[in-house]
Design a protein around this motif. Structure first.
Motif, PDB file in Angstrom:
ATOM      1  N   ILE A 158       2.236  12.200  -2.654  1.00 53.57           N
ATOM      2  CA  ILE A 158       1.877  10.867  -3.138  1.00 53.57           C
ATOM      3  C   ILE A 158       2.220   9.816  -2.090  1.00 53.57           C
ATOM      4  O   ILE A 158       1.401   8.952  -1.754  1.00 53.57           O
ATOM      5  CB  ILE A 158       2.612  10.564  -4.460  1.00 53.57           C
ATOM      6  CG1 ILE A 158       2.092  11.472  -5.581  1.00 53.57           C
ATOM      7  CG2 ILE A 158       2.436   9.093  -4.850  1.00 53.57           C
ATOM      8  CD1 ILE A 158       2.932  11.411  -6.850  1.00 53.57           C
ATOM      9  N   LEU A 159       3.441   9.885  -1.565  1.00 52.93           N
ATOM     10  CA  LEU A 159       3.871   8.899  -0.578  1.00 52.93           C
ATOM     11  C   LEU A 159       2.997   8.960   0.675  1.00 52.93           C
ATOM     12  O   LEU A 159       2.598   7.916   1.221  1.00 52.93           O
ATOM     13  CB  LEU A 159       5.335   9.122  -0.213  1.00 52.93           C
ATOM     14  CG  LEU A 159       5.909   8.111   0.778  1.00 52.93           C
ATOM     15  CD1 LEU A 159       5.983   6.725   0.147  1.00 52.93           C
ATOM     16  CD2 LEU A 159       7.286   8.544   1.265  1.00 52.93           C
ATOM     17  N   GLU A 160       2.698  10.171   1.129  1.00 56.25           N
ATOM     18  CA  GLU A 160       1.887  10.338   2.332  1.00 56.25           C
ATOM     19  C   GLU A 160       0.525   9.670   2.166  1.00 56.25           C
ATOM     20  O   GLU A 160       0.053   8.961   3.068  1.00 56.25           O
ATOM     21  CB  GLU A 160       1.711  11.821   2.632  1.00 56.25           C
ATOM     22  CG  GLU A 160       0.885  12.110   3.880  1.00 56.25           C
ATOM     23  CD  GLU A 160       0.709  13.600   4.083  1.00 56.25           C
ATOM     24  OE1 GLU A 160       1.321  14.135   5.004  1.00 56.25           O
ATOM     25  OE2 GLU A 160      -0.039  14.228   3.306  1.00 56.25           O
ATOM     26  N   LEU A 161      -0.106   9.864   1.026  1.00 54.36           N
ATOM     27  CA  LEU A 161      -1.419   9.270   0.783  1.00 54.36           C
ATOM     28  C   LEU A 161      -1.325   7.749   0.764  1.00 54.36           C
ATOM     29  O   LEU A 161      -2.184   7.055   1.325  1.00 54.36           O
ATOM     30  CB  LEU A 161      -1.982   9.790  -0.533  1.00 54.36           C
ATOM     31  CG  LEU A 161      -3.410   9.371  -0.898  1.00 54.36           C
ATOM     32  CD1 LEU A 161      -4.402   9.727   0.199  1.00 54.36           C
ATOM     33  CD2 LEU A 161      -3.819  10.029  -2.216  1.00 54.36           C
ATOM     34  N   LEU A 162      -0.287   7.217   0.156  1.00 51.78           N
ATOM     35  CA  LEU A 162      -0.117   5.767   0.120  1.00 51.78           C
ATOM     36  C   LEU A 162       0.174   5.198   1.505  1.00 51.78           C
ATOM     37  O   LEU A 162      -0.383   4.164   1.895  1.00 51.78           O
ATOM     38  CB  LEU A 162       1.015   5.403  -0.846  1.00 51.78           C
ATOM     39  CG  LEU A 162       0.735   5.645  -2.332  1.00 51.78           C
ATOM     40  CD1 LEU A 162       2.013   5.482  -3.140  1.00 51.78           C
ATOM     41  CD2 LEU A 162      -0.357   4.720  -2.835  1.00 51.78           C
ATOM     42  N   VAL A 163       1.034   5.874   2.263  1.00 50.56           N
ATOM     43  CA  VAL A 163       1.396   5.394   3.600  1.00 50.56           C
ATOM     44  C   VAL A 163       0.190   5.423   4.535  1.00 50.56           C
ATOM     45  O   VAL A 163      -0.028   4.489   5.324  1.00 50.56           O
ATOM     46  CB  VAL A 163       2.566   6.222   4.173  1.00 50.56           C
ATOM     47  CG1 VAL A 163       2.779   5.919   5.654  1.00 50.56           C
ATOM     48  CG2 VAL A 163       3.839   5.943   3.387  1.00 50.56           C
ATOM     49  N   ARG A 164      -0.614   6.477   4.451  1.00 53.74           N
ATOM     50  CA  ARG A 164      -1.796   6.567   5.313  1.00 53.74           C
ATOM     51  C   ARG A 164      -2.808   5.470   5.000  1.00 53.74           C
ATOM     52  O   ARG A 164      -3.653   5.156   5.819  1.00 53.74           O
ATOM     53  CB  ARG A 164      -2.449   7.941   5.165  1.00 53.74           C
ATOM     54  CG  ARG A 164      -1.638   9.070   5.774  1.00 53.74           C
ATOM     55  CD  ARG A 164      -2.438  10.351   5.799  1.00 53.74           C
ATOM     56  NE  ARG A 164      -3.577  10.241   6.692  1.00 53.74           N
ATOM     57  CZ  ARG A 164      -4.577  11.106   6.741  1.00 53.74           C
ATOM     58  NH1 ARG A 164      -4.591  12.122   5.916  1.00 53.74           N
ATOM     59  NH2 ARG A 164      -5.564  10.944   7.595  1.00 53.74           N
ATOM     60  N   ASN A 165      -2.702   4.908   3.810  1.00 50.52           N
ATOM     61  CA  ASN A 165      -3.591   3.807   3.415  1.00 50.52           C
ATOM     62  C   ASN A 165      -2.794   2.516   3.220  1.00 50.52           C
ATOM     63  O   ASN A 165      -3.106   1.711   2.341  1.00 50.52           O
ATOM     64  CB  ASN A 165      -4.324   4.174   2.124  1.00 50.52           C
ATOM     65  CG  ASN A 165      -5.308   5.302   2.315  1.00 50.52           C
ATOM     66  OD1 ASN A 165      -6.422   5.112   2.756  1.00 50.52           O
ATOM     67  ND2 ASN A 165      -4.871   6.519   1.995  1.00 50.52           N
ATOM     68  N   LYS A 166      -1.782   2.330   4.029  1.00 53.12           N
ATOM     69  CA  LYS A 166      -0.863   1.192   3.864  1.00 53.12           C
ATOM     70  C   LYS A 166      -1.629  -0.131   3.788  1.00 53.12           C
ATOM     71  O   LYS A 166      -2.585  -0.378   4.519  1.00 53.12           O
ATOM     72  CB  LYS A 166       0.154   1.157   5.001  1.00 53.12           C
ATOM     73  CG  LYS A 166      -0.410   0.984   6.390  1.00 53.12           C
ATOM     74  CD  LYS A 166       0.702   1.014   7.422  1.00 53.12           C
ATOM     75  CE  LYS A 166       0.190   0.771   8.837  1.00 53.12           C
ATOM     76  NZ  LYS A 166      -0.667   1.878   9.319  1.00 53.12           N
ATOM     77  N   GLY A 167      -1.173  -0.953   2.860  1.00 53.09           N
ATOM     78  CA  GLY A 167      -1.793  -2.249   2.657  1.00 53.09           C
ATOM     79  C   GLY A 167      -3.059  -2.228   1.824  1.00 53.09           C
ATOM     80  O   GLY A 167      -3.609  -3.274   1.512  1.00 53.09           O
TER      81      GLY A 167
END
Length: 224
Positions: A158-167
């Protein structure tokens, strides 16, 4: 010159590819193991990866998944595996192209020209630092206050997907289908539980999150 990493454990093949690519204007270098490949991709200015799947220390598909954890650089698979399921698995993991062995060097050069046209112009970093913690996408770990934060595989995904799409807003459906699968597209309670766990582990004040934001009724957004 475009910098190409050749991941190939057969020294003669790696050497032949390296010489050919250099003769055609590429800056090419090679490694023979998956571990060395991951280090090189994270630390060197690699722009394209040419990857053999049958490496001595790990399967090439795992390398593709690890790279895709933080980078969209083109990955061309060169493999003796001819079965359609092997090709599908590699492409689903994130490979851009799949060439079976034996192959002609002219064909490889043509595939590289195609990959070169798709290069991302912005520099992608394998790490992302916030004011409270550091995300190591290549190493799949979080460092907070000098120590590693232990995440479950689901929390990390979950975190990885959010970080890769930061902002950017990542919708509930995107998170559910990419982390759990299409059958879980409506199970929004899963997300609430796991986002709460991530906030407890990463945020200074989980009740007033600085990095993991909820967009009510839509999804979540990560701000560094």
């Amino acid at each position: 010159m475009t910098r190409v990493l050749i991941v190939e454990d057969e020294a003669q093949i790696a050497r032949a590819m390296q010489i050919t690519l250099q003769a055609h204007g590429y800056q090419a270098f090679s490694v023979g193991t998956g571990a060395d490949a991951l280090v090189a991709v994270a630390k060197e200015a690699v722009e394209i990866v040419v990857l053999d799947l049958g490496l001595p220390d790990m399967d090439g598909v795992e390398i593709i998944r690890r790279i895709r954890g933080w980078s969209s650089m083109p990955i061309i698979v060169l493999s003796a595996r001819h079965a359609s399921e092997d090709k599908v698995e590699a492409l689903d993991a994130g490979a851009d192209d799949y060439v079976t062995k034996p192959f002609g060097l002219d064909e490889l050069l043509a595939r590289l020209r195609v990959a070169s046209r798709r290069l991302v112009t912005s520099h992608e970093e394998p790490t992302l630092a916030t004011a409270d913690f550091m995300v190591d996408l290549a190493g799949k770990k979080i460092i907070k206050d000098g120590a590693e934060v232990r995440l479950t595989p689901t929390e990390w995904n979950i975190l990885e997907l959010l970080v890769r799409n930061k902002g950017k807003l990542v919708t509930q459906q995107q998170l559910l289908t990419q982390v759990w699968g299409q059958a879980y597209a409506k199970e929004t309670q899963y997300l609430r539980v796991y986002i709460a766990q991530l906030r407890r582990k990463l945020e200074r004040d989980p009740a007033v999150p600085r990095h993991l934001h909820t967009e009510a009724g839509m999804g979540y957004r990560f701000d560094p």
